[in-house]
Design a protein around this motif. Structure first.
Motif, PDB file in Angstrom:
ATOM      1  N   UNK A  74       2.512   1.651  -1.946  1.00 43.87           N
ATOM      2  CA  UNK A  74       2.278   0.386  -1.250  1.00 43.87           C
ATOM      3  C   UNK A  74       1.191   0.625  -0.199  1.00 43.87           C
ATOM      4  N   UNK A  75       0.572  -0.445   0.318  1.00 38.00           N
ATOM      5  CA  UNK A  75      -0.447  -0.246   1.357  1.00 38.00           C
ATOM      6  C   UNK A  75       0.108   0.518   2.552  1.00 38.00           C
ATOM      7  N   UNK A  76      -0.715   1.378   3.104  1.00 40.61           N
ATOM      8  CA  UNK A  76      -0.275   2.229   4.207  1.00 40.61           C
ATOM      9  C   UNK A  76       0.222   1.409   5.393  1.00 40.61           C
ATOM     10  N   UNK A  77      -0.471   0.301   5.696  1.00 42.41           N
ATOM     11  CA  UNK A  77      -0.053  -0.545   6.819  1.00 42.41           C
ATOM     12  C   UNK A  77       1.339  -1.113   6.580  1.00 42.41           C
ATOM     13  N   UNK A  78       1.637  -1.489   5.339  1.00 40.81           N
ATOM     14  CA  UNK A  78       2.962  -2.010   5.005  1.00 40.81           C
ATOM     15  C   UNK A  78       4.014  -0.912   5.150  1.00 40.81           C
ATOM     16  N   UNK A  79       3.668   0.282   4.700  1.00 41.43           N
ATOM     17  CA  UNK A  79       4.612   1.402   4.799  1.00 41.43           C
ATOM     18  C   UNK A  79       4.927   1.728   6.246  1.00 41.43           C
ATOM     19  N   UNK A  80       3.935   1.655   7.100  1.00 40.63           N
ATOM     20  CA  UNK A  80       4.129   1.993   8.511  1.00 40.63           C
ATOM     21  C   UNK A  80       4.959   0.948   9.248  1.00 40.63           C
ATOM     22  N   UNK A  81       5.080  -0.240   8.657  1.00 39.21           N
ATOM     23  CA  UNK A  81       5.814  -1.322   9.306  1.00 39.21           C
ATOM     24  C   UNK A  81       7.300  -1.343   8.936  1.00 39.21           C
ATOM     25  N   UNK A  82       7.726  -0.444   8.074  1.00 33.02           N
ATOM     26  CA  UNK A  82       9.122  -0.467   7.632  1.00 33.02           C
ATOM     27  C   UNK A  82       9.631   0.924   7.306  1.00 33.02           C
ATOM     28  N   UNK A  83      10.863   1.006   6.792  1.00 34.30           N
ATOM     29  CA  UNK A  83      11.521   2.305   6.571  1.00 34.30           C
ATOM     30  C   UNK A  83      11.310   2.885   5.174  1.00 34.30           C
ATOM     31  N   UNK A  84      10.371   2.347   4.397  1.00 31.56           N
ATOM     32  CA  UNK A  84      10.219   2.700   2.985  1.00 31.56           C
ATOM     33  C   UNK A  84      10.091   4.206   2.770  1.00 31.56           C
ATOM     34  N   UNK A  85       9.128   4.832   3.414  1.00 33.55           N
ATOM     35  CA  UNK A  85       8.887   6.265   3.193  1.00 33.55           C
ATOM     36  C   UNK A  85      10.067   7.092   3.688  1.00 33.55           C
ATOM     37  N   UNK A  86      10.604   6.736   4.839  1.00 33.48           N
ATOM     38  CA  UNK A  86      11.754   7.465   5.381  1.00 33.48           C
ATOM     39  C   UNK A  86      12.945   7.399   4.431  1.00 33.48           C
ATOM     40  N   UNK A  87      13.206   6.215   3.868  1.00 34.00           N
ATOM     41  CA  UNK A  87      14.341   6.072   2.963  1.00 34.00           C
ATOM     42  C   UNK A  87      14.105   6.814   1.656  1.00 34.00           C
ATOM     43  N   UNK A  88      12.888   6.744   1.128  1.00 32.45           N
ATOM     44  CA  UNK A  88      12.582   7.489  -0.085  1.00 32.45           C
ATOM     45  C   UNK A  88      12.767   8.988   0.128  1.00 32.45           C
ATOM     46  N   UNK A  89      12.271   9.471   1.250  1.00 37.95           N
ATOM     47  CA  UNK A  89      12.376  10.901   1.546  1.00 37.95           C
ATOM     48  C   UNK A  89      13.828  11.331   1.675  1.00 37.95           C
ATOM     49  N   UNK A  90      14.638  10.472   2.322  1.00 35.05           N
ATOM     50  CA  UNK A  90      16.052  10.809   2.475  1.00 35.05           C
ATOM     51  C   UNK A  90      16.758  10.840   1.123  1.00 35.05           C
ATOM     52  N   UNK A  91      16.490   9.839   0.273  1.00 36.06           N
ATOM     53  CA  UNK A  91      17.091   9.837  -1.064  1.00 36.06           C
ATOM     54  C   UNK A  91      16.715  11.095  -1.831  1.00 36.06           C
ATOM     55  N   UNK A  92      15.429  11.436  -1.818  1.00 35.59           N
ATOM     56  CA  UNK A  92      14.951  12.610  -2.557  1.00 35.59           C
ATOM     57  C   UNK A  92      15.580  13.890  -2.024  1.00 35.59           C
ATOM     58  N   UNK A  93      15.687  13.994  -0.709  1.00 38.78           N
ATOM     59  CA  UNK A  93      16.283  15.200  -0.106  1.00 38.78           C
ATOM     60  C   UNK A  93      17.727  15.366  -0.563  1.00 38.78           C
ATOM     61  N   UNK A  94      18.481  14.264  -0.582  1.00 41.45           N
ATOM     62  CA  UNK A  94      19.890  14.331  -0.989  1.00 41.45           C
ATOM     63  C   UNK A  94      20.003  14.724  -2.460  1.00 41.45           C
ATOM     64  N   UNK A  95      19.167  14.125  -3.306  1.00 34.69           N
ATOM     65  CA  UNK A  95      19.218  14.430  -4.742  1.00 34.69           C
ATOM     66  C   UNK A  95      18.835  15.884  -4.993  1.00 34.69           C
ATOM     67  N   UNK A  96      17.761  16.335  -4.349  1.00 32.19           N
ATOM     68  CA  UNK A  96      17.334  17.727  -4.532  1.00 32.19           C
ATOM     69  C   UNK A  96      18.439  18.688  -4.108  1.00 32.19           C
ATOM     70  N   UNK A  97      19.113  18.380  -3.010  1.00 29.86           N
ATOM     71  CA  UNK A  97      20.209  19.237  -2.545  1.00 29.86           C
ATOM     72  C   UNK A  97      21.337  19.258  -3.572  1.00 29.86           C
ATOM     73  N   UNK A  98      21.629  18.102  -4.167  1.00 30.81           N
ATOM     74  CA  UNK A  98      22.685  18.064  -5.174  1.00 30.81           C
ATOM     75  C   UNK A  98      22.301  18.871  -6.410  1.00 30.81           C
ATOM     76  N   UNK A  99      21.011  18.917  -6.705  1.00 32.55           N
ATOM     77  CA  UNK A  99      20.530  19.710  -7.835  1.00 32.55           C
ATOM     78  C   UNK A  99      20.411  21.187  -7.494  1.00 32.55           C
ATOM     79  N   UNK A 100      20.552  21.516  -6.204  1.00 36.31           N
ATOM     80  CA  UNK A 100      20.426  22.902  -5.773  1.00 36.31           C
ATOM     81  C   UNK A 100      18.989  23.384  -5.738  1.00 36.31           C
ATOM     82  N   UNK A 101      18.061  22.465  -5.455  1.00 40.34           N
ATOM     83  CA  UNK A 101      16.632  22.797  -5.457  1.00 40.34           C
ATOM     84  C   UNK A 101      16.077  22.641  -4.046  1.00 40.34           C
ATOM     85  N   UNK A 102      15.461  23.692  -3.548  1.00 33.78           N
ATOM     86  CA  UNK A 102      14.928  23.678  -2.185  1.00 33.78           C
ATOM     87  C   UNK A 102      13.495  23.162  -2.109  1.00 33.78           C
TER      88      UNK A 102
END
Length: 307
Positions: free
Chosen positions: A187-215
């Protein structure tokens, strides 16, 4: 914790897609809504649909999710109407909301089919709902929305389960060396900076990677459609693959809930070709779709709002 507002119905709110070839151009015209898109880009997207049989599976897949949700709610003894409304194609949000209102619904749970929130993935859908309610006037039901669920354990476990399906296609030595790459719609960078999109994506990915046992894992974005003059979220998945320091990539489209055109073309055709050209074996995990754990998650959220 405050009590949930009790609802008569749930409206699953999605993007929508053409169901046959003669709907592709009207659908795209609807999506673009007069935005100045170069004719070459328009024709290119039409060709993407042509390669996939002249239609999108989005509506069919969303209806399967709805059917699975109805069955799960029935199993749990939760009585609530389940309807589907699309922002860009039939069944439109306005039509589905009118049917719910005519059927007696006075408070509707608006379940927007996106796990990660931005103006594009959430705000615009709320605006579409507001337009539908305004058109109904005094007959309009109240609409409430659930809290964010990007980190819900049933969602992240369903994503991890889909990732394991892709890992299972690799031999063990190759599996251990595969680079895990999560993707989502840019999405446009300005839109991303105005909301939690990147933070939420990163959190989801971190949780999934941890469940897979991948650092070690990476995040990439896909399906950019805006002006090249504007800054959008990067890196793009194609550039990520070209510069990958591994010979095997496992791509998890965590930002998508079903295998529609932006997954089937942008990843399975376009990104896969880039990977082949770079000498990389790419395996793509299925999206959550109607995975039983994802449906169970939806049902547990809906049940909290049931009368």
């Amino acid at each position: 914790m405050a009590a949930k507002a009790k609802c008569d119905a749930i409206l699953m709110i999605g993007f929508g897609g053409p169901t046959r070839a003669d709907e592709v151009r009207p659908f795209l015209d609807n999506v673009l809504r007069g935005r100045p898109i170069p004719r070459e880009r328009y024709q290119e997207v039409v060709h993407h649909y042509d390669l996939l049989g002249g239609r999108s599976p989005y509506n069919d897949l969303t209806m399967r999710q709805a059917a699975a949700l109805r069955a799960e709610l029935e199993k749990k003894g939760t009585r609530m109407q389940v309807a589907v409304g699309m922002r860009n194609w039939q069944p439109y949000v306005a039509d589905s909301m009118r049917r719910l209102a005519n059927g007696g619904a006075r408070r509707v749970l608006g379940f927007i089919m996106a796990a990660h929130r931005s103006e594009a993935s959430f705000g615009r859908y709320q605006a579409t709902v507001n337009d539908a309610l305004a058109a109904l006037g005094e007959a309009a039901p109240e609409v409430v929305y659930p809290e964010t669920w990007h980190d819900h354990p049933l969602f992240t476990t369903a994503v991890a389960s889909r990732a394991r399906e892709a890992y299972s296609r690799l031999e063990f030595p190759e599996r251990s060396r595969a680079r895990l790459i999560f993707t989502a719609h840019s999405i446009p960078l300005a839109m991303a900076q105005a909301g939690p999109y990147v933070e939420q994506l990163t959190e989801s990915a971190r949780i999934v990677a941890a469940e897979l046992g991948i650092d070690t894992w990476q995040f990439a974005y896909q399906s950019r459609s805006g002006s090249p003059r504007d800054a959008w979220l990067e890196p793009d998945i194609k550039e990520t693959l070209r510069n990958l320091d591994a010979k095997t990539a496992l791509v998890v489209p965590i930002g998508f809930l079903c295998d529609h055109v932006e997954v089937l073309y942008d990843l399975d055709i376009e990104a896969a070709q880039v990977a082949r050209d770079a000498g990389i074996r790419m395996e793509r995990a299925p999206t959550v779709g109607d995975h039983p754990l994802f449906i169970e998650m939806m049902a547990s959220i809906v049940a909290a709002y049931a009368r």
